[in-house]
Design a protein around this motif. Structure first.
Motif, short mmCIF file in Angstrom:
data_model
loop_
_atom_site.label_atom_id
_atom_site.label_comp_id
_atom_site.label_asym_id
_atom_site.label_seq_id
_atom_site.Cartn_x
_atom_site.Cartn_y
_atom_site.Cartn_z
N ARG A 48 -3.45 3.32 1.60
CA ARG A 48 -2.80 2.72 0.64
C ARG A 48 -2.92 3.42 -0.71
NH1 ARG A 48 -5.45 -3.34 1.58
NH2 ARG A 48 -7.43 -2.13 1.60
N GLY A 50 -3.07 4.57 -4.29
CA GLY A 50 -3.21 3.89 -5.43
C GLY A 50 -4.21 2.84 -5.13
N GLY A 51 -4.63 2.51 -4.19
CA GLY A 51 -5.51 1.34 -3.82
C GLY A 51 -6.57 1.73 -2.84
N PRO A 143 3.92 2.93 -1.84
CA PRO A 143 3.39 2.11 -3.13
C PRO A 143 3.81 0.84 -3.56
CG PRO A 143 4.04 4.56 -3.34
CD PRO A 143 4.55 4.16 -2.09
N GLY A 144 5.19 0.64 -3.49
CA GLY A 144 5.74 -0.66 -3.64
C GLY A 144 4.98 -1.74 -3.10
N GLU A 147 1.47 -2.39 -4.33
CA GLU A 147 1.43 -2.92 -5.62
C GLU A 147 1.89 -4.33 -5.57
OE1 GLU A 147 3.98 -0.34 -7.69
OE2 GLU A 147 2.59 1.26 -7.69
N ARG A 149 5.15 -5.53 -4.47
CA ARG A 149 6.31 -5.52 -4.88
C ARG A 149 7.29 -5.56 -3.82
NH1 ARG A 149 8.16 -1.09 -6.82
NH2 ARG A 149 6.22 0.29 -6.84
#
Length: 317
Positions: A48, A50-51, A143-144, A147, A149
């Motif tokens: 993930r 960014g996670g 990424p979306g 996040e 999104r």
């Protein structure tokens, strides 16, 4: 809930991973023995960006009649051409209160499921969840998606006068698992919206073996894209689905600019010599155009070119 993810590629595995992390009982169903073996032996590695990367423990199988018992939801993410066989393979696990949910690309997947499972239990929908397969047993969520999104949208079974409570519950379960979802009075607009994007850009990038940015930046290719887009919108409207062409065109331009030199899944299939989903996209749009009396000469030609490529991979120069 007990879930079977039928078609555990990058997106299916991502759905399965998020649901399992949220405490649901999940089994991944796929034909790829290396992926299934890796998940069974080491767990699903869910990256993930960014996670937090995690290894998720969940079941996986290539043989659902043997390994899958009762489930509450069968979520279909297999290729459109595999839908009927996939539905037959999992039908034994769906009881009177079970649901078959399709968020596959293209048109007609809910109809194919209904042929096997019955129309009253099939939930049509679409999703913007994104992911990439990095190795057997390893997927990376977009990424979306990480996040929050992405959006999964589900409609009622065909012929239903209202959205069943169970569909709201499925959407709520996905949302609670970190994959935002909503139930709509009808999924037709969102399905045709995605088709307008995929049947145009996906099919053209496949025929031309080019990226999204290549098509956008080339005047001749973009003119072809525009022709296909306009034909899809016309068929949707003649089928009773009113798309806002101007808003959708603006959305396409914004999306294509954001992804840049992205290789669509259909282009990747053609380059790799794999069967594509053209039957559910360009060729299905053309077929429906004939039914409602809307000419689709460009869409039909692009679709038949892809079908011709599929039939001659081994003879490529």
């Amino acid at each position: 809930m007990r879930w079977a993810i039928v078609g555990a590629g990058a997106m299916g595995s991502t759905f399965g991973g998020y649901l399992a992390l949220a405490g649901h009982r999940v089994v991944l169903v796929d034909v790829r023995e290396d992926h299934v073996r890796a998940v069974r032996e080491r767990g699903l590695e869910l990256r993930r960006p960014g996670g937090e990367d995690v290894v998720v423990e969940l079941d996986a199988t290539t043989d659902p009649p043997r390994d899958v018992d009762a489930v509450d939801v069968a979520l279909f993410l297999c290729k459109g051409w595999a839908t009927v066989d996939a539905a037959r393979s999992i039908a034994h696990a769906l009881g009177p209160e079970s649901w078959a949910v399709t968020v596959q690309n293209g048109l007609g997947n809910d109809r194919r499921l209904a042929e096997v499972l019955g129309v009253s239990r099939v939930v049509p929908g679409t999703t913007t969840v994104g992911a990439m397969s990095e190795a057997a047993g390893v997927v990376a969520a977009a990424p979306g998606t990480v996040e929050g999104r992405s959006l999964t949208q589900l409609g009622p079974p065909r012929g239903s006068s209202a959205v069943p409570d169970a569909v709201h519950a499925i959407a709520a379960a996905l949302t609670a698992a970190g994959l935002p979802a909503e139930a709509l009075d009808s999924a037709d607009v969102v399905i045709w919206t995605k088709v307008a994007m995929a049947a145009s850009m996906g099919c053209l990038t496949a025929v031309l073996r080019r990226t999204v940015a290549d098509v956008v930046d080339d005047p001749t290719a973009w003119e072809l894209w525009t022709d296909v887009f306009e034909e899809v919108v016309a068929v949707a409207r003649a089928s009773g689905v009113e798309l806002d062409a101007d808003a959708l065109l603006a959305h396409c331009r914004e999306t294509y600019a954001a992804v840049g030199h992205h290789t669509t899944s259909m282009a990747a299939d053609v380059v790799a010599g794999r069967r594509t989903e053209v039957d559910s996209l360009a060729l299905e749009v053309a077929r429906r155009g004939r039914e409602v009396g809307v000419p689709t000469p460009v869409t039909d030609t692009v679709g038949r070119l892809i079908a011709a490529l599929e039939g001659s991979y081994e003879r490529a120069l």
